[in-house]
Motif scaffolding. Structure first.
Motif, short mmCIF file in Angstrom:
data_model
loop_
_atom_site.label_atom_id
_atom_site.label_comp_id
_atom_site.label_asym_id
_atom_site.label_seq_id
_atom_site.Cartn_x
_atom_site.Cartn_y
_atom_site.Cartn_z
N HIS A 29 16.37 24.00 2.26
CA HIS A 29 15.23 23.87 3.15
C HIS A 29 14.04 23.15 2.51
O HIS A 29 13.12 22.76 3.22
CB HIS A 29 14.73 25.26 3.61
CG HIS A 29 15.53 25.87 4.72
ND1 HIS A 29 16.54 26.76 4.50
CD2 HIS A 29 15.46 25.71 6.07
CE1 HIS A 29 17.06 27.15 5.66
NE2 HIS A 29 16.41 26.53 6.63
N ASP A 31 11.41 20.60 1.16
CA ASP A 31 11.06 19.30 1.74
C ASP A 31 11.76 18.15 1.03
O ASP A 31 12.26 17.22 1.67
CB ASP A 31 9.54 19.12 1.67
CG ASP A 31 9.11 17.76 2.20
OD1 ASP A 31 9.32 17.49 3.39
OD2 ASP A 31 8.57 16.98 1.40
N LEU A 34 15.36 17.93 2.06
CA LEU A 34 15.50 17.38 3.41
C LEU A 34 15.42 15.86 3.39
O LEU A 34 16.19 15.17 4.09
CB LEU A 34 14.42 17.95 4.32
CG LEU A 34 14.41 19.47 4.51
CD1 LEU A 34 13.24 19.88 5.40
CD2 LEU A 34 15.73 19.96 5.10
N CYS A 45 15.08 13.13 9.90
CA CYS A 45 14.83 14.57 9.81
C CYS A 45 13.59 14.93 10.61
O CYS A 45 12.50 14.38 10.37
CB CYS A 45 14.66 15.01 8.37
SG CYS A 45 14.39 16.79 8.19
N ARG A 47 11.16 17.87 11.15
CA ARG A 47 10.75 19.15 10.57
C ARG A 47 9.94 19.91 11.62
O ARG A 47 8.73 19.69 11.77
CB ARG A 47 9.93 18.92 9.30
CG ARG A 47 10.70 18.26 8.16
CD ARG A 47 9.75 17.76 7.09
NE ARG A 47 10.41 17.21 5.91
CZ ARG A 47 10.94 16.00 5.83
NH1 ARG A 47 10.89 15.18 6.89
NH2 ARG A 47 11.52 15.57 4.72
N PRO A 61 14.37 22.60 10.29
CA PRO A 61 14.66 21.18 10.08
C PRO A 61 15.92 20.76 10.85
O PRO A 61 16.96 21.44 10.76
CB PRO A 61 14.88 21.09 8.57
CG PRO A 61 15.35 22.44 8.17
CD PRO A 61 14.75 23.43 9.13
N PHE A 63 18.36 17.25 11.86
CA PHE A 63 18.69 15.86 11.55
C PHE A 63 19.32 15.21 12.77
O PHE A 63 20.23 15.77 13.37
CB PHE A 63 19.65 15.78 10.36
CG PHE A 63 19.08 16.34 9.09
CD1 PHE A 63 18.50 15.50 8.16
CD2 PHE A 63 19.10 17.70 8.84
CE1 PHE A 63 17.95 16.01 6.98
CE2 PHE A 63 18.56 18.22 7.68
CZ PHE A 63 17.99 17.37 6.75
N SER A 75 21.95 20.59 11.92
CA SER A 75 21.20 21.29 10.89
C SER A 75 22.17 22.23 10.17
O SER A 75 22.36 23.37 10.61
CB SER A 75 20.03 22.08 11.50
OG SER A 75 19.25 22.68 10.50
N PRO A 76 22.83 21.77 9.12
CA PRO A 76 22.69 20.51 8.40
C PRO A 76 23.63 19.43 8.95
O PRO A 76 24.55 19.75 9.71
CB PRO A 76 23.12 20.89 6.97
CG PRO A 76 24.21 21.90 7.21
CD PRO A 76 23.75 22.71 8.41
N LEU A 85 21.67 25.75 6.77
CA LEU A 85 20.30 25.30 7.03
C LEU A 85 19.79 26.09 8.23
O LEU A 85 19.72 27.30 8.19
CB LEU A 85 20.26 23.78 7.24
CG LEU A 85 18.95 23.08 6.83
CD1 LEU A 85 18.56 23.38 5.40
CD2 LEU A 85 19.05 21.59 7.03
#
Length: 333
Positions: A29, A31, A34, A45, A47, A61, A63, A75-76, A85
């Motif tokens: 997670h 930053d 990411l 991404c 956020r 987050p 994607f 995510s992810p 994630l």
């Protein structure tokens, strides 16, 4: 009322501190993680952050990228072997159940409303942290939710009790290490390249796809806060045998990439895992996440460390046609 928005510059500056405060926040997670994940997955991404007044409620987050003419969100994202994630909640555990569930539900609904306003994905796939236990708000927004599993080792019991809990062969392998000239050491970028290259060669020999590259892992190593990515190598008689790239948050270390089969005539992976565990205990880490318990071929090895079984969840929302499109994306390199 919970307001959800795309994180602004001030939010991003404080993002990692929020991750550390969230019971569901993990090393993936952060930053910096990411940003690297987005770069190596060819995604954008988003956020998402939720507020109740001035108080942060959660992080999420997501994607996104276009594939086959449609927007899809993850995510992810797939192929980079990010285990978990999804949402990470804050300032909810202090509330009574009714209020906590209401705030949690409003945060999740607000995230999906914002996501669909921003990118209108036709397909969304999530894989949540095992500590994110209440999937009902996600299910109520139209997702199909299925369980998955990992093993975790409790590191708070101390070395003696932990070793005594291992299977007899694991205990024997660790104790026989006293008679072997070996070292387990934390390294840097060169160690990462050797470990990941060994994994690539092992998967190629088995004709199995492996989406990790040394560049991806070294970028994570460079970008994450100090000591959040630790590559461990084991050498026997001075020669490199194997290794493990771990990721770490405040209380958990993740057995992420490595542990490839080797040619050495010693139980190097047992000694490697024991070295990682004892080093983590010295730093006060509470849990060793073995990252996965759904592969029968690998479970026999992991289970000898007497782990607990932990459930996490996959969630998916899509039409049948978009599920096919998403599967096509997952196969793209």
């Amino acid at each position: 009322m919970v307001e959800v928005s795309i994180a602004d510059e001030d939010d991003i500056e404080k993002w990692n501190s929020y991750v550390d405060r969230s019971p569901q926040g993990n090393a993936f997670h952060y930053d910096e993680a990411l940003a690297v994940i987005a770069d190596h997955s060819g995604t954008d991404c988003h956020r998402l952050i939720g507020y109740k007044g001035q108080e942060v409620v959660g992080l999420f987050p997501v994607f996104e990228r276009g594939t086959l003419g449609q927007s899809v969100a993850f995510s992810p994202p797939p192929n980079l072997l990010i285990p978990y994630l999804g949402p990470a909640l804050l300032n909810i555990e202090k509330l009574k159940r009714r209020k906590a569930e209401r705030r949690h539900g409003r945060f999740v609904r607000g995230c999906f409303e914002r996501l669909f306003e921003e990118v209108s994905p036709r397909y969304v796939s999530l894989r949540t942290d095992g500590r994110y236990a209440d999937l009902r708000p996600i299910k109520w927004t139209g997702f199909d939710v299925t369980p998955d599993y990992t093993y975790t080792v409790d590191l708070t019991v101390g070395e003696e009790e932990l070793l005594a809990s291992f299977s007899s062969d694991a205990r024997s392998n660790v104790r026989s290490g006293e008679e072997i000239e070996y070292t387990v050491e934390e390294g840097g970028e060169e160690a990462i390249r050797r470990i990941v290259t060994q994994m690539i060669e092992r998967h190629e020999a088995q004709e199995v796809f492996y989406g990790i590259t040394p560049e991806f892992v070294t970028d994570l190593y460079r970008s994450l806060p100090e000591d959040r990515c630790r590559p461990y190598s084991i050498s026997v008689d001075g020669a490199f045998v194997g290794g493990m790239v771990t990721l770490e948050d405040d209380d958990t270390i993740y057995r992420w990439q490595g542990g490839a089969k080797h040619d050495a005539d010693v139980s190097a992976n047992d000694l490697l895992d024991w070295g990682i565990m004892t080093d983590a205990m010295d730093r006060g880490i509470e849990t060793y996440d073995l990252v996965g318990a759904s592969n029968p071929r690998l479970n026999g090895y992991k289970a000898k460390f007497s782990p607990d079984l932990r459930t996490f969840h996959n969630a998916e929302r899509a039409s049948p046609a978009m599920k096919l499109a998403a599967e096509a994306y997952k196969r793209l390199r």
